[in-house]
Write a protein that holds these residues in place. Structure first.
Motif, PDB file in Angstrom:
ATOM      1  N   LEU A 175       4.289   7.350   2.755  1.00 43.13           N
ATOM      2  CA  LEU A 175       4.521   6.846   3.855  1.00 43.13           C
ATOM      3  C   LEU A 175       6.056   6.494   4.101  1.00 43.13           C
ATOM      4  O   LEU A 175       6.701   5.933   4.819  1.00 43.13           O
ATOM      5  CB  LEU A 175       4.089   5.447   3.883  1.00 43.13           C
ATOM      6  N   THR A 176       6.899   6.860   2.924  1.00 41.86           N
ATOM      7  CA  THR A 176       8.236   6.673   2.734  1.00 41.86           C
ATOM      8  C   THR A 176       8.913   8.429   2.791  1.00 41.86           C
ATOM      9  O   THR A 176       9.367   8.493   1.997  1.00 41.86           O
ATOM     10  CB  THR A 176       8.901   5.904   1.592  1.00 41.86           C
ATOM     11  N   GLU A 177       8.060   9.216   3.305  1.00 40.96           N
ATOM     12  CA  GLU A 177       8.550  10.579   3.501  1.00 40.96           C
ATOM     13  C   GLU A 177       8.643  11.216   2.095  1.00 40.96           C
ATOM     14  O   GLU A 177       9.706  11.865   1.731  1.00 40.96           O
ATOM     15  CB  GLU A 177       9.968  10.598   4.276  1.00 40.96           C
ATOM     16  N   ASP A 202       5.269   8.922  -2.575  1.00 43.84           N
ATOM     17  CA  ASP A 202       4.691   7.969  -1.375  1.00 43.84           C
ATOM     18  C   ASP A 202       4.972   8.633   0.008  1.00 43.84           C
ATOM     19  O   ASP A 202       6.025   8.748   0.509  1.00 43.84           O
ATOM     20  CB  ASP A 202       5.400   6.563  -1.437  1.00 43.84           C
ATOM     21  N   TYR A 245       0.991  -1.298   0.046  1.00 44.93           N
ATOM     22  CA  TYR A 245       0.017  -0.003   0.136  1.00 44.93           C
ATOM     23  C   TYR A 245       0.860   1.406   0.092  1.00 44.93           C
ATOM     24  O   TYR A 245       1.884   1.605   0.829  1.00 44.93           O
ATOM     25  CB  TYR A 245      -0.958  -0.127   1.214  1.00 44.93           C
ATOM     26  N   ILE A 246       0.651   2.386  -0.909  1.00 45.52           N
ATOM     27  CA  ILE A 246       1.338   3.420  -1.085  1.00 45.52           C
ATOM     28  C   ILE A 246       0.408   4.513  -1.213  1.00 45.52           C
ATOM     29  O   ILE A 246      -0.714   4.469  -1.619  1.00 45.52           O
ATOM     30  CB  ILE A 246       1.843   3.258  -2.479  1.00 45.52           C
ATOM     31  N   ARG A 247       0.888   5.462  -0.367  1.00 48.64           N
ATOM     32  CA  ARG A 247      -0.275   6.655   0.049  1.00 48.64           C
ATOM     33  C   ARG A 247       0.069   7.852  -0.589  1.00 48.64           C
ATOM     34  O   ARG A 247       1.485   8.172  -0.327  1.00 48.64           O
ATOM     35  CB  ARG A 247      -0.252   6.670   1.595  1.00 48.64           C
ATOM     36  N   GLU A 292       9.041   9.847  -0.774  1.00 51.96           N
ATOM     37  CA  GLU A 292      10.067   9.338  -1.935  1.00 51.96           C
ATOM     38  C   GLU A 292       9.102   9.229  -3.071  1.00 51.96           C
ATOM     39  O   GLU A 292       8.113   8.599  -3.163  1.00 51.96           O
ATOM     40  CB  GLU A 292      10.270   7.960  -1.505  1.00 51.96           C
ATOM     41  N   GLU A 293       9.672   9.447  -4.292  1.00 51.07           N
ATOM     42  CA  GLU A 293       9.112   9.096  -5.653  1.00 51.07           C
ATOM     43  C   GLU A 293       9.350   7.874  -6.065  1.00 51.07           C
ATOM     44  O   GLU A 293      10.744   7.588  -6.188  1.00 51.07           O
ATOM     45  CB  GLU A 293       9.706  10.342  -6.641  1.00 51.07           C
ATOM     46  N   LEU A 294       8.432   7.093  -6.193  1.00 48.07           N
ATOM     47  CA  LEU A 294       8.457   5.770  -6.717  1.00 48.07           C
ATOM     48  C   LEU A 294       7.874   5.667  -8.199  1.00 48.07           C
ATOM     49  O   LEU A 294       7.183   6.180  -8.789  1.00 48.07           O
ATOM     50  CB  LEU A 294       7.722   4.730  -5.638  1.00 48.07           C
TER      51      LEU A 294
END
Ligand SMILES: Cc1cc2nc3c(=O)[nH]c(=O)nc-3n(C[C@H](O)[C@H](O)[C@H](O)COP(=O)(O)OP(=O)(O)OC[C@H]3O[C@@H](n4cnc5c(N)ncnc54)[C@H](O)[C@@H]3O)c2cc1C
Ligand code: SF4
Ligand code: SF4
Lengths: 103, 574
Positions: free
Chosen positions: B396-398, B394, B369-371, B400-402
């Motif tokens: 939830l990863t501060e 994302d 899950y990516i918010r 981070e561009e995914l």
């Protein structure tokens, strides 16, 4: 920088070491209770694993090894994540893969 | 006439709510000698059982023929005191409620004297109205024990079956050739994975076996006339021009459902091969065996949530079903293709209630899950190898561009109101700001509309899951039973009446009436206006427009209103 998500990493960890962070809801309780105030562990680390950010794990080797495995976070985790088990799995992964090779 | 009346007046302290700012004794002193008043008393709480009994005793012993209670708002206690009158044998319409709490003590806490003088004037007006009151009988209408259900989705089907079970005759009108609505196209649905098609097949069979249900498919309701409990409906069967069928019914249940949001071309890559809406993905999942798309095995799926829902300026509401459906779909995928990678891009997950367990299970099974942030939707492009690349920041990863590479992208599309102008026009259904049909009260009267006897059920009222749709369908069943099972209904007699002597039929009143309650009647060789009491809402719109002063509102006659004004204007001694 854009990271290409690689979900094979968690598989690998999961198969070899029973790594499991699926129940982590990113609430931050673990970071809040850590006696060493290790801000990174464990929730962000788990995200890095889930997204396959292997280099990040290598970069965080120091932090992963500074954890006391005291289990306070695990006691407090509302998701019931086996945090210490996961940290052990990460150390083993670094030992066998990244640390020996890269350093 | 007024000298002969025997009126009881009761002024309430409301435990201080009134008496802290209104001098109750002074009010009584000022009105006890009004013509027609034979009892004038104060009470700490007029609505208490003890005081109600005292009033009943007064009515019987003093042979009262009128009653005034000066207390709180009529919307709170009119019915309470009408019931007191009934129990004492007094006609309930010989009673007037005067509001000296909201209108005096609560409004004028800075001016005790002024509040008291105002209370005196209001009570005098109430007495003046009561002096001219007449006993009225409720308008009794016979109700037809039949119901029309419009829409044959899961809500309409279940309503039809429920209505038939309680012994009402049912007509079910479905616009399409097949019954079943949206659920009729679905495979395994949440929460339990039951097959939607099988569920509908079972319901349709049960409905078909009921002798008291008549089903019309390719049919629509095109006209409605009549009044509460006795509607004449015209149904057009078999398209334009089709056959027109007349049906008499007592109530109408509207269960016309919703439409799925259709993304704009290019919205989140819609139009690129492999980008699917949720209904399209559901169809794909209905195939047997491992998941393939265009003959190729699917290895990874990305989902983007809230497409067409929760959009400021667009559809602002949450569509409720889509989080749970997409999560349930990911479990279906994991079931036969456990190696498929699944990425859920969401703004936040709303798998409310028991569906939270589906969400946990899907994470356990490897869904990631990516918010992303509101207003920062993912970007979608096609890769040279035919796969899709979805880029997202994302939270939830501060931040981070995914980038995610996937074979399929599912746009988790929401519910939008169905375009149903013709039906809305025929039934005069109230439509809310969001485009769905509106109930009277979301908590206490959730399936009734402002149109008496017309009920709403299922997703035509707003986003609902299948089980929520069925719940509201059964609420509409019991509400229909409440209207129709007695065989008759009593309506308030506070309606307009025409004096045929004075009426010269100019038709002005008919135009003024917003409820179409006024018709024309031939009487003693001339045309006169006639009010359909069951349709009249007593709004009084016709009264002032009549040049001949031929129309009066029962309970609020011109004479009563004039007397009330006189009562208000009468001097109050300082
Ligand atoms: C892709 C998808 C997946 C879903 N998955 C689930 C799930 O897993 N679990 C779950 O609980 N819910 C699910 N839902 C929600 C479910 O479909 C709805 O809750 C349900 O369909 C609502 O039923 P309804 O009878 O109110 O409306 P509908 O199913 O829309 O039925 C309305 C019927 O009325 C008819 N109609 C419309 N206008 C007229 C008219 N003027 N005259 C006559 N007939 C008319 C239509 O033709 C239709 O047959 C899903 C929905 C979608 C789109
Ligand atoms: S306490 Fe548990 S659930 Fe919360 S962030 Fe830490 S690991 Fe995740
Ligand atoms: S149910 Fe989920 S996907 Fe659907 S609108 Fe609500 S939050 Fe968005």
């Amino acid at each position: 920088m854009t990271t290409l998500v690689n979900s094979r990493l968690v598989d690998e960890l999961g198969r070899a070491h029973e790594f499991n962070a699926a129940a982590c809801m990113d609430c931050g309780v673990c970071s809040a209770v850590c006696p060493l105030e290790i801000e990174l562990l464990p929730r962000r680390l788990f995200r890095h694993v889930l997204l396959g950010m292997e280099e990040r794990l290598v970069e965080e080797t120091e932090t992963i090894y500074s954890c006391l495995l005291c289990g306070l976070c695990e006691e407090s985790c509302p998701g019931g994540v086996h945090i210490t088990e996961n940290v052990r799995a990460l150390r083993h992964f670094l030992n066998t893969n990244a640390v020996g090779g890269a350093r | 006439m007024s000298e002969e009346r025997r009126i009881g007046v009761y002024v309430c302290h409301c435990g201080g709510n009134i008496s802290d700012y209104v001098d109750v004794a002074q009010v009584i002193g000022a009105v006890e000698d009004e013509p027609g008043v034979v009892v004038a008393r104060a009470a700490m709480f007029t609505c208490s059982d003890a005081t109600q009994q005292e009033i009943i005793d007064d009515i019987r012993e003093q042979e009262l023929d009128g009653m005034v209670v000066a207390s709180c708002s009529p919307s709170l206690h009119t019915e309470t005191f009408r019931e007191v009158a009934r129990r004492a044998g007094l006609n309930p319409y010989e009673y007037t409620q005067v509001n000296i709490r909201e209108q005096c003590s609560w409004a004028h806490t800075d001016d005790r004297e002024g509040a008291t003088r105002k209370a005196i004037r209001l009570v005098r007006a109430g007495i003046a109205r009561t002096r001219l009151s007449a006993p009225l009988e409720p308008v009794t209408v016979e109700t037809v024990p039949k119901t029309l259900v419009v829409g044959g989705g899961v809500a309409g089907l279940r309503a039809a079956f429920g209505l038939a079970e309680i012994g009402l005759e049912v007509f079910l009108v479905e616009r399409e050739a097949e019954l079943g609505g949206q659920v009729g196209n679905l495979g395994a649905i949440y929460p339990h994975g039951n097959d939607g098609r099988a569920l509908i097949a079972r319901l349709t069979r049960a409905v078909g076996e009921r002798p008291n249900i008549t089903v019309f498919t390719r049919a629509e309701l095109v006209e409605k006339s009549g009044s509460f409990g006795n509607y004449q409906a015209t149904v057009r069967v078999g398209g334009e021009p089709g056959e027109r069928i007349q049906i008499d019914v007592g109530s109408i249940v509207v269960a016309t459902g919703f439409d799925s949001y259709e993304p704009e071309a290019g919205e989140l890559g819609y139009g690129i091969e492999g980008v699917l809406t949720l209904p399209e993905f559901e169809q794909l999942l209905n195939q047997d065996g491992a998941l393939t798309f265009n003959g190729k095995p699917v290895e990874s799926i990305a989902y983007v949530y809230c497409v067409g829902s929760r959009q400021p300026g667009g559809h602002e509401y949450c569509s409720r079903y889509c989080c749970s459906t997409a999560v349930h779909d990911s479990l279906r995928v994991a079931e036969h293709s456990p190696d498929v990678r699944q990425y859920h891009l969401h703004r936040d997950m709303r798998t409310y209630g028991k569906n939270e367990l589906l969400y946990s299970e899907s994470r356990e099974r490897g869904s990631l899950y990516i918010r992303f942030a509101d207003g920062e939707p993912p970007a979608v492009e096609k890769l040279p190898d035919g796969r899709l690349r979805v880029t997202v920041r994302d939270l939830l990863t501060e931040g981070e561009e995914l980038a995610i590479e996937s074979d399929l992208l599912v746009l988790v599309t929401g519910m939008v109101p169905r375009q149903n102008e013709e039906l809305t026009g025929v039934l005069k259904l109230p439509v809310g700001k969001d485009g769905f049909f509106n109930e009277i009260h979301p908590k206490l009267r959730p399936v009734e509309t402002v149109v008496d006897g017309v009920l709403i059920a299922g997703a035509c009222q707003g986003p609902k899951s299948a089980s929520e749709s069925v719940t509201s369908a059964l609420a509409a069943v019991s509400q229909s039973a409440a209207i129709l099972k007695k065989g008759s209904a009593e309506l308030d007699p506070l309606v307009a009446t025409v004096d045929p002597e004075k009426c010269s039929w100019c038709g002005t009143c008919q135009e003024a009436c917003p409820y179409d309650a006024i018709g024309r009647l031939a009487l003693n060789g001339k045309q006169v206006a006639a009010v359909e009491a069951a349709v009249c809402k007593g709004c009084g719109g016709c009264v002032p427009v009549c040049a001949e002063e031929a129309i009066d509102l029962q309970g609020y006659t011109d004479a009563q209103v004039r007397a009330m004004i006189d009562g208000l204007l009468q001097e109050v001694a300082r």
